[in-house]
Design a protein around this motif. Structure first.
Motif, PDB file in Angstrom:
ATOM      1  N   GLY A  35       0.832  -1.385  -0.079  1.00 15.19           N
ATOM      2  CA  GLY A  35       0.082  -0.207   0.009  1.00 15.19           C
ATOM      3  C   GLY A  35       0.664   1.237  -0.137  1.00 15.19           C
ATOM      4  O   GLY A  35       0.673   2.081  -0.637  1.00 15.19           O
ATOM      5  N   THR A  36       1.903   1.352   0.853  1.00 17.56           N
ATOM      6  CA  THR A  36       2.664   2.462   0.618  1.00 17.56           C
ATOM      7  C   THR A  36       3.351   2.571  -0.554  1.00 17.56           C
ATOM      8  O   THR A  36       3.669   3.911  -0.966  1.00 17.56           O
ATOM      9  CB  THR A  36       3.920   2.259   1.922  1.00 17.56           C
ATOM     10  OG1 THR A  36       3.247   2.101   3.308  1.00 17.56           O
ATOM     11  CG2 THR A  36       4.770   3.397   2.237  1.00 17.56           C
ATOM     12  N   LEU A  37       4.028   1.710  -1.039  1.00 21.76           N
ATOM     13  CA  LEU A  37       4.668   1.856  -2.397  1.00 21.76           C
ATOM     14  C   LEU A  37       3.639   2.082  -3.538  1.00 21.76           C
ATOM     15  O   LEU A  37       3.896   2.974  -4.268  1.00 21.76           O
ATOM     16  CB  LEU A  37       5.258   0.304  -2.849  1.00 21.76           C
ATOM     17  CG  LEU A  37       6.362  -0.191  -2.072  1.00 21.76           C
ATOM     18  CD1 LEU A  37       6.719  -1.460  -2.492  1.00 21.76           C
ATOM     19  CD2 LEU A  37       7.485   0.901  -2.214  1.00 21.76           C
ATOM     20  N   GLN A  38       2.340   1.667  -3.319  1.00 22.04           N
ATOM     21  CA  GLN A  38       1.237   2.191  -4.457  1.00 22.04           C
ATOM     22  C   GLN A  38       1.126   3.689  -4.205  1.00 22.04           C
ATOM     23  O   GLN A  38       0.730   4.591  -4.890  1.00 22.04           O
ATOM     24  CB  GLN A  38       0.044   1.604  -4.132  1.00 22.04           C
ATOM     25  CG  GLN A  38       0.393   0.111  -4.840  1.00 22.04           C
ATOM     26  CD  GLN A  38      -1.157  -0.487  -4.404  1.00 22.04           C
ATOM     27  OE1 GLN A  38      -1.986  -0.194  -3.902  1.00 22.04           O
ATOM     28  NE2 GLN A  38      -1.253  -1.718  -5.337  1.00 22.04           N
ATOM     29  N   LYS A  39       1.087   4.313  -2.929  1.00 23.45           N
ATOM     30  CA  LYS A  39       0.888   5.921  -2.451  1.00 23.45           C
ATOM     31  C   LYS A  39       1.988   6.607  -2.418  1.00 23.45           C
ATOM     32  O   LYS A  39       1.692   7.902  -2.308  1.00 23.45           O
ATOM     33  CB  LYS A  39       0.006   5.689  -1.096  1.00 23.45           C
ATOM     34  CG  LYS A  39      -1.142   5.141  -1.166  1.00 23.45           C
ATOM     35  CD  LYS A  39      -2.508   6.052  -1.665  1.00 23.45           C
ATOM     36  CE  LYS A  39      -3.715   5.432  -1.436  1.00 23.45           C
ATOM     37  NZ  LYS A  39      -4.700   6.378  -1.646  1.00 23.45           N
ATOM     38  N   ALA A  40       3.127   6.119  -2.653  1.00 26.72           N
ATOM     39  CA  ALA A  40       4.315   6.792  -2.294  1.00 26.72           C
ATOM     40  C   ALA A  40       4.584   8.019  -3.234  1.00 26.72           C
ATOM     41  O   ALA A  40       4.659   9.246  -2.719  1.00 26.72           O
ATOM     42  CB  ALA A  40       5.636   6.085  -2.407  1.00 26.72           C
ATOM     43  N   ARG A  41       4.138   8.187  -4.378  1.00 24.87           N
ATOM     44  CA  ARG A  41       4.214   9.217  -5.082  1.00 24.87           C
ATOM     45  C   ARG A  41       2.989  10.237  -5.005  1.00 24.87           C
ATOM     46  O   ARG A  41       3.472  11.399  -4.916  1.00 24.87           O
ATOM     47  CB  ARG A  41       4.349   8.829  -6.826  1.00 24.87           C
ATOM     48  CG  ARG A  41       5.266   7.993  -7.143  1.00 24.87           C
ATOM     49  CD  ARG A  41       6.756   8.679  -7.130  1.00 24.87           C
ATOM     50  NE  ARG A  41       7.778   7.775  -7.272  1.00 24.87           N
ATOM     51  CZ  ARG A  41       8.663   7.744  -6.093  1.00 24.87           C
ATOM     52  NH1 ARG A  41       8.537   8.350  -5.271  1.00 24.87           N
ATOM     53  NH2 ARG A  41       9.694   6.971  -6.307  1.00 24.87           N
ATOM     54  N   GLU A  42       1.872   9.730  -4.625  1.00 22.69           N
ATOM     55  CA  GLU A  42       0.931  10.625  -4.148  1.00 22.69           C
ATOM     56  C   GLU A  42       1.180  11.337  -2.845  1.00 22.69           C
ATOM     57  O   GLU A  42       0.900  12.486  -2.848  1.00 22.69           O
ATOM     58  CB  GLU A  42      -0.395   9.836  -4.026  1.00 22.69           C
ATOM     59  CG  GLU A  42      -1.581  10.537  -3.896  1.00 22.69           C
ATOM     60  CD  GLU A  42      -2.822   9.671  -3.435  1.00 22.69           C
ATOM     61  OE1 GLU A  42      -3.677   9.988  -2.672  1.00 22.69           O
ATOM     62  OE2 GLU A  42      -2.923   8.650  -4.190  1.00 22.69           O
ATOM     63  N   TRP A  43       2.096  10.694  -2.071  1.00 20.59           N
ATOM     64  CA  TRP A  43       2.300  11.271  -0.501  1.00 20.59           C
ATOM     65  C   TRP A  43       3.451  11.993  -0.931  1.00 20.59           C
ATOM     66  O   TRP A  43       4.081  12.645   0.053  1.00 20.59           O
ATOM     67  CB  TRP A  43       2.618  10.287   0.376  1.00 20.59           C
ATOM     68  CG  TRP A  43       1.183   9.499   0.790  1.00 20.59           C
ATOM     69  CD1 TRP A  43       0.055  10.017   0.522  1.00 20.59           C
ATOM     70  CD2 TRP A  43       1.091   8.292   1.494  1.00 20.59           C
ATOM     71  NE1 TRP A  43      -1.015   8.923   1.288  1.00 20.59           N
ATOM     72  CE2 TRP A  43      -0.127   8.049   1.597  1.00 20.59           C
ATOM     73  CE3 TRP A  43       1.854   7.230   1.966  1.00 20.59           C
ATOM     74  CZ2 TRP A  43      -0.802   6.608   2.118  1.00 20.59           C
ATOM     75  CZ3 TRP A  43       1.402   6.136   2.422  1.00 20.59           C
ATOM     76  CH2 TRP A  43       0.241   5.736   2.620  1.00 20.59           C
ATOM     77  N   GLN A  44       4.092  12.076  -1.980  1.00 22.61           N
ATOM     78  CA  GLN A  44       5.348  12.833  -2.417  1.00 22.61           C
ATOM     79  C   GLN A  44       6.611  12.216  -1.693  1.00 22.61           C
ATOM     80  O   GLN A  44       7.391  12.856  -1.147  1.00 22.61           O
ATOM     81  CB  GLN A  44       5.226  14.388  -2.225  1.00 22.61           C
ATOM     82  CG  GLN A  44       4.110  14.779  -3.125  1.00 22.61           C
ATOM     83  CD  GLN A  44       3.835  16.311  -3.012  1.00 22.61           C
ATOM     84  OE1 GLN A  44       4.184  16.922  -2.296  1.00 22.61           O
ATOM     85  NE2 GLN A  44       2.978  16.637  -3.982  1.00 22.61           N
ATOM     86  N   LEU A  45       6.654  10.995  -1.371  1.00 19.75           N
ATOM     87  CA  LEU A  45       7.870  10.462  -0.489  1.00 19.75           C
ATOM     88  C   LEU A  45       8.820   9.906  -1.552  1.00 19.75           C
ATOM     89  O   LEU A  45       8.640   9.479  -2.785  1.00 19.75           O
ATOM     90  CB  LEU A  45       7.331   9.240   0.079  1.00 19.75           C
ATOM     91  CG  LEU A  45       6.230   9.376   1.005  1.00 19.75           C
ATOM     92  CD1 LEU A  45       5.700   8.024   1.623  1.00 19.75           C
ATOM     93  CD2 LEU A  45       6.839  10.049   2.420  1.00 19.75           C
TER      94      LEU A  45
END
Length: 120
Positions: free
Chosen positions: A87-97
């Motif tokens: 889940g974190t890898l899928q959201k990483a760009r959205e979260w700007q990580l």
């Protein structure tokens, strides 16, 4: 959560350089002019802001893991952490990580939970 001003950036938190590209043959240094000084990379304030964001995410993910462990007694710690990782890898760009921030926070979650899980 502690007051964000009380949070100290730990030594293992990634210190990213500012991404960028400049065309041309000659080597170049990317820097910004801040308060009369050229700064390459993040300022201390920017680093602290990134850490506060990642620290908050770690706290949220720890709470999620605890909730899932309580709700799903058949799930192992490794299974829960794998769900968090995906889940974190899928959201990483959205979260700007950055990649290094993702790696750091995914390492912090099992530490905070005191879950020993072997690497795949």
């Amino acid at each position: 959560m502690k007051d964000v001003k009380e949070l100290t950036v730990p030594s293992d938190f990634p210190r990213e350089t500012m991404p960028g590209a400049v065309t041309g043959v000659q080597p170049k240094l990317l820097a910004r002019l801040i308060d009369g000084e050229y700064v390459a990379g993040m300022t201390d304030a920017e680093l602290h802001e990134r850490y506060v964001m990642c620290h908050d995410l770690v706290e949220q993910l720890v709470a999620y893991c605890r909730r899932k462990a309580a709700e799903n007694g058949g799930w192992t710690h490794a299974q829960i952490l794998e769900r968090v990782r995906k889940g974190t890898l899928q959201k990483a760009r959205e979260w700007q990580l950055s990649d290094n921030e993702v790696k750091w926070l995914l390492g912090q979650v099992p530490k905070q939970l005191d879950w020993l899980v072997s690497a795949p």
